[in-house]
Design a protein around this motif. Structure first.
Motif, PDB file in Angstrom:
ATOM      1  N   GLY A   1       0.831  -1.197   0.000  1.00  0.00           N
ATOM      2  CA  GLY A   1       0.000   0.000   0.000  1.00  0.00           C
ATOM      3  C   GLY A   1       0.863   1.242   0.000  1.00  0.00           C
ATOM      4  O   GLY A   1       1.841   1.328   0.751  1.00  0.00           O
ATOM      5  N   VAL A   2       0.527   2.193  -0.864  1.00  0.00           N
ATOM      6  CA  VAL A   2       1.264   3.458  -0.947  1.00  0.00           C
ATOM      7  C   VAL A   2       0.247   4.598  -0.969  1.00  0.00           C
ATOM      8  O   VAL A   2      -0.731   4.547  -1.728  1.00  0.00           O
ATOM      9  N   ILE A   3       0.466   5.614  -0.135  1.00  0.00           N
ATOM     10  CA  ILE A   3      -0.384   6.802  -0.164  1.00  0.00           C
ATOM     11  C   ILE A   3       0.375   7.915  -0.862  1.00  0.00           C
ATOM     12  O   ILE A   3       1.499   8.275  -0.473  1.00  0.00           O
ATOM     13  N   TYR A   4      -0.224   8.456  -1.917  1.00  0.00           N
ATOM     14  CA  TYR A   4       0.396   9.536  -2.688  1.00  0.00           C
ATOM     15  C   TYR A   4      -0.683  10.536  -3.072  1.00  0.00           C
ATOM     16  O   TYR A   4      -1.694  10.172  -3.676  1.00  0.00           O
ATOM     17  N   GLN A   5      -0.475  11.786  -2.688  1.00  0.00           N
ATOM     18  CA  GLN A   5      -1.416  12.862  -2.992  1.00  0.00           C
ATOM     19  C   GLN A   5      -2.850  12.475  -2.586  1.00  0.00           C
ATOM     20  O   GLN A   5      -3.791  12.578  -3.373  1.00  0.00           O
ATOM     21  N   SER A   6      -2.971  12.021  -1.331  1.00  0.00           N
ATOM     22  CA  SER A   6      -4.266  11.685  -0.720  1.00  0.00           C
ATOM     23  C   SER A   6      -5.003  10.549  -1.429  1.00  0.00           C
ATOM     24  O   SER A   6      -6.222  10.399  -1.290  1.00  0.00           O
ATOM     25  N   THR A   7      -4.275   9.736  -2.185  1.00  0.00           N
ATOM     26  CA  THR A   7      -4.859   8.550  -2.815  1.00  0.00           C
ATOM     27  C   THR A   7      -4.078   7.325  -2.366  1.00  0.00           C
ATOM     28  O   THR A   7      -2.841   7.335  -2.341  1.00  0.00           O
ATOM     29  N   LEU A   8      -4.805   6.282  -1.981  1.00  0.00           N
ATOM     30  CA  LEU A   8      -4.181   5.019  -1.612  1.00  0.00           C
ATOM     31  C   LEU A   8      -4.080   4.131  -2.848  1.00  0.00           C
ATOM     32  O   LEU A   8      -5.079   3.888  -3.530  1.00  0.00           O
ATOM     33  N   PHE A   9      -2.872   3.670  -3.135  1.00  0.00           N
ATOM     34  CA  PHE A   9      -2.648   2.705  -4.218  1.00  0.00           C
ATOM     35  C   PHE A   9      -2.308   1.359  -3.582  1.00  0.00           C
ATOM     36  O   PHE A   9      -1.453   1.297  -2.693  1.00  0.00           O
ATOM     37  N   VAL A  10      -2.966   0.305  -4.036  1.00  0.00           N
ATOM     38  CA  VAL A  10      -2.741  -1.036  -3.505  1.00  0.00           C
ATOM     39  C   VAL A  10      -2.301  -1.953  -4.642  1.00  0.00           C
ATOM     40  O   VAL A  10      -2.994  -2.071  -5.657  1.00  0.00           O
ATOM     41  N   ALA A  11      -1.144  -2.585  -4.475  1.00  0.00           N
ATOM     42  CA  ALA A  11      -0.667  -3.600  -5.424  1.00  0.00           C
ATOM     43  C   ALA A  11      -0.809  -4.961  -4.755  1.00  0.00           C
ATOM     44  O   ALA A  11      -0.296  -5.178  -3.650  1.00  0.00           O
TER      45      ALA A  11
ATOM     46  N   HIS B   1      -7.645   4.188  -4.493  1.00  0.00           N
ATOM     47  CA  HIS B   1      -8.790   4.618  -3.685  1.00  0.00           C
ATOM     48  C   HIS B   1      -8.519   6.018  -3.146  1.00  0.00           C
ATOM     49  O   HIS B   1      -7.632   6.196  -2.290  1.00  0.00           O
ATOM     50  N   PRO B   2      -9.225   7.044  -3.632  1.00  0.00           N
ATOM     51  CA  PRO B   2      -9.060   8.393  -3.070  1.00  0.00           C
ATOM     52  C   PRO B   2      -9.501   8.390  -1.607  1.00  0.00           C
ATOM     53  O   PRO B   2     -10.626   7.991  -1.288  1.00  0.00           O
ATOM     54  N   LEU B   3      -8.611   8.821  -0.730  1.00  0.00           N
ATOM     55  CA  LEU B   3      -8.912   8.772   0.700  1.00  0.00           C
ATOM     56  C   LEU B   3      -9.879   9.881   1.093  1.00  0.00           C
ATOM     57  O   LEU B   3      -9.786  11.020   0.633  1.00  0.00           O
ATOM     58  N   HIS B   4     -10.808   9.536   1.987  1.00  0.00           N
ATOM     59  CA  HIS B   4     -11.858  10.432   2.464  1.00  0.00           C
ATOM     60  C   HIS B   4     -11.703  10.561   3.981  1.00  0.00           C
ATOM     61  O   HIS B   4     -11.242   9.620   4.639  1.00  0.00           O
ATOM     62  N   PRO B   5     -12.071  11.687   4.566  1.00  0.00           N
ATOM     63  CA  PRO B   5     -11.948  11.834   6.022  1.00  0.00           C
ATOM     64  C   PRO B   5     -12.656  10.750   6.829  1.00  0.00           C
ATOM     65  O   PRO B   5     -12.285  10.490   7.976  1.00  0.00           O
ATOM     66  N   ASN B   6     -13.667  10.103   6.248  1.00  0.00           N
ATOM     67  CA  ASN B   6     -14.375   9.030   6.951  1.00  0.00           C
ATOM     68  C   ASN B   6     -13.646   7.693   6.882  1.00  0.00           C
ATOM     69  O   ASN B   6     -14.085   6.718   7.493  1.00  0.00           O
ATOM     70  N   ASP B   7     -12.551   7.615   6.124  1.00  0.00           N
ATOM     71  CA  ASP B   7     -11.745   6.387   6.065  1.00  0.00           C
ATOM     72  C   ASP B   7     -10.899   6.322   7.340  1.00  0.00           C
ATOM     73  O   ASP B   7     -10.025   7.175   7.553  1.00  0.00           O
ATOM     74  N   LEU B   8     -11.139   5.319   8.162  1.00  0.00           N
ATOM     75  CA  LEU B   8     -10.524   5.277   9.491  1.00  0.00           C
ATOM     76  C   LEU B   8      -9.237   4.462   9.560  1.00  0.00           C
ATOM     77  O   LEU B   8      -8.246   4.903  10.139  1.00  0.00           O
ATOM     78  N   PHE B   9      -9.248   3.259   9.008  1.00  0.00           N
ATOM     79  CA  PHE B   9      -8.074   2.385   9.126  1.00  0.00           C
ATOM     80  C   PHE B   9      -8.080   1.344   8.013  1.00  0.00           C
ATOM     81  O   PHE B   9      -9.101   1.111   7.350  1.00  0.00           O
ATOM     82  N   LEU B  10      -6.915   0.720   7.823  1.00  0.00           N
ATOM     83  CA  LEU B  10      -6.734  -0.318   6.800  1.00  0.00           C
ATOM     84  C   LEU B  10      -6.209  -1.585   7.466  1.00  0.00           C
ATOM     85  O   LEU B  10      -5.328  -1.515   8.334  1.00  0.00           O
ATOM     86  N   ILE B  11      -6.740  -2.721   7.071  1.00  0.00           N
ATOM     87  CA  ILE B  11      -6.250  -4.017   7.549  1.00  0.00           C
ATOM     88  C   ILE B  11      -5.604  -4.738   6.369  1.00  0.00           C
ATOM     89  O   ILE B  11      -6.279  -5.102   5.404  1.00  0.00           O
ATOM     90  N   PHE B  12      -4.299  -4.916   6.439  1.00  0.00           N
ATOM     91  CA  PHE B  12      -3.572  -5.728   5.456  1.00  0.00           C
ATOM     92  C   PHE B  12      -3.349  -7.097   6.099  1.00  0.00           C
ATOM     93  O   PHE B  12      -2.776  -7.174   7.187  1.00  0.00           O
ATOM     94  N   ALA B  13      -3.751  -8.173   5.444  1.00  0.00           N
ATOM     95  CA  ALA B  13      -3.589  -9.491   6.063  1.00  0.00           C
ATOM     96  C   ALA B  13      -3.492 -10.592   5.021  1.00  0.00           C
ATOM     97  O   ALA B  13      -4.084 -10.503   3.939  1.00  0.00           O
ATOM     98  N   SER B  14      -2.738 -11.623   5.367  1.00  0.00           N
ATOM     99  CA  SER B  14      -2.652 -12.802   4.508  1.00  0.00           C
ATOM    100  C   SER B  14      -3.953 -13.597   4.600  1.00  0.00           C
ATOM    101  O   SER B  14      -4.786 -13.366   5.484  1.00  0.00           O
ATOM    102  N   ASP B  15      -4.113 -14.551   3.689  1.00  0.00           N
ATOM    103  CA  ASP B  15      -5.399 -15.258   3.588  1.00  0.00           C
ATOM    104  C   ASP B  15      -5.723 -16.075   4.827  1.00  0.00           C
ATOM    105  O   ASP B  15      -6.875 -16.425   5.060  1.00  0.00           O
ATOM    106  N   GLY B  16      -4.700 -16.386   5.650  1.00  0.00           N
ATOM    107  CA  GLY B  16      -4.967 -17.142   6.870  1.00  0.00           C
ATOM    108  C   GLY B  16      -5.938 -16.440   7.805  1.00  0.00           C
ATOM    109  O   GLY B  16      -6.709 -17.083   8.517  1.00  0.00           O
TER     110      GLY B  16
END
Length: 243
Positions: free
Chosen positions: A18-28, A135-150
């Motif tokens: 995950g990378v945040i650039y210019q208030s947008t989250l990019f996910v690879a 994903h353009p980030l919005h003030p209502n976006d609180l947190f992100l969960i990155f997790a493996s399939d387990g």
């Protein structure tokens, strides 16, 4: 390393960035790890929004993708041991590594028979090209969960978001893993405390490996472009092997 450690050709990993650039989250995304956003709704409720796609042959769209890429191979996906697998061997269609599925010279002895494919490999059977979403980030976006399939094998997106939101930030990743392991124990009709006593080499038969990162979004810092600050306990990381 082929001459000294040929089994390295059978080793691979999924990857989620995950990378945040210019208030947008990019996910690879590469493989079947997942990132889920916890978002505050307009009515005050909480939503769980999945921001990544998973390269797993159990998903019908991935099976169609593989069939389109390999139109001359009727066995590119095979239903085996209760799940769909690429060539009947592996569930994920994209990964880092797994060279035995990408180059013919690494799909031969001395690697194990279960990894070997009888017919010649005309083209790579798996890819290392990620899917990238924004994903353009919005003030209502609180947190992100990155997790493996387990983790997602035992917890729904909604349940994971609820657990993070309803507890203090500190220890969020550890809390998610504990909830997943408790669910794994319940499915096996055993106690969580007994599951934890099982040797880690044997535990794989009870649950998959689990790694979790929880990122809490500070929109003041994001708007100023200071996304690398760690002043406010904005990160929680935990692996199941530590738990």
């Amino acid at each position: 390393m082929w001459s000294t450690m040929p089994n390295l050709a059978t080793v691979g990993t999924c990857c989620l960035v995950g990378v945040i650039y210019q208030s947008t989250l990019f996910v690879a995304s590469l493989g079947d790890s997942r990132v889920v956003l916890g978002k505050k709704g307009s009515s005050g409720g909480l939503s769980a929004i999945q921001l990544s796609s998973e390269h797993n042959a159990n998903n019908e769209d991935i099976r169609w993708e593989l069939k389109d890429l390999h139109p001359d191979d009727p066995q590119i996906v095979v239903f085996k041991h209760g799940v769909w697998r690429v060539k009947g061997i592996i569930q994920v269609s994209r990964s880092i590594g797994d060279m035995y599925m990408k180059r013919q010279e690494f799909n031969r002895e001395p690697i194990g028979q279960k990894f070997r494919i009888a017919e010649p490999m005309k083209r790579p059977l798996m890819s290392a090209t990620p899917t990238i979403l924004s994903h353009p980030l919005h003030p209502n976006d609180l947190f992100l969960i990155f997790a493996s399939d387990g983790l997602w094998e035992h917890l729904s997106n909604e349940k994971a978001v609820e657990i993070v939101h309803s507890h203090p930030r500190a220890g969020s990743a550890k809390r998610l893993i504990k909830a997943a392991l408790q669910e794994a124990a319940r499915k096996r009709e055993m106690r969580y405390s007994d599951l934890k006593k099982i040797d880690k080499k044997v535990r794989r038969h009870f649950h998959d490996d689990i790694t979790v990162i929880v990122v809490f979004l500070n929109h003041d810092l994001i708007s100023r472009g200071q996304t690398n600050s760690t002043q406010d306990s904005s990160l929680s990381v935990r692996s199941a092997l530590e738990h």
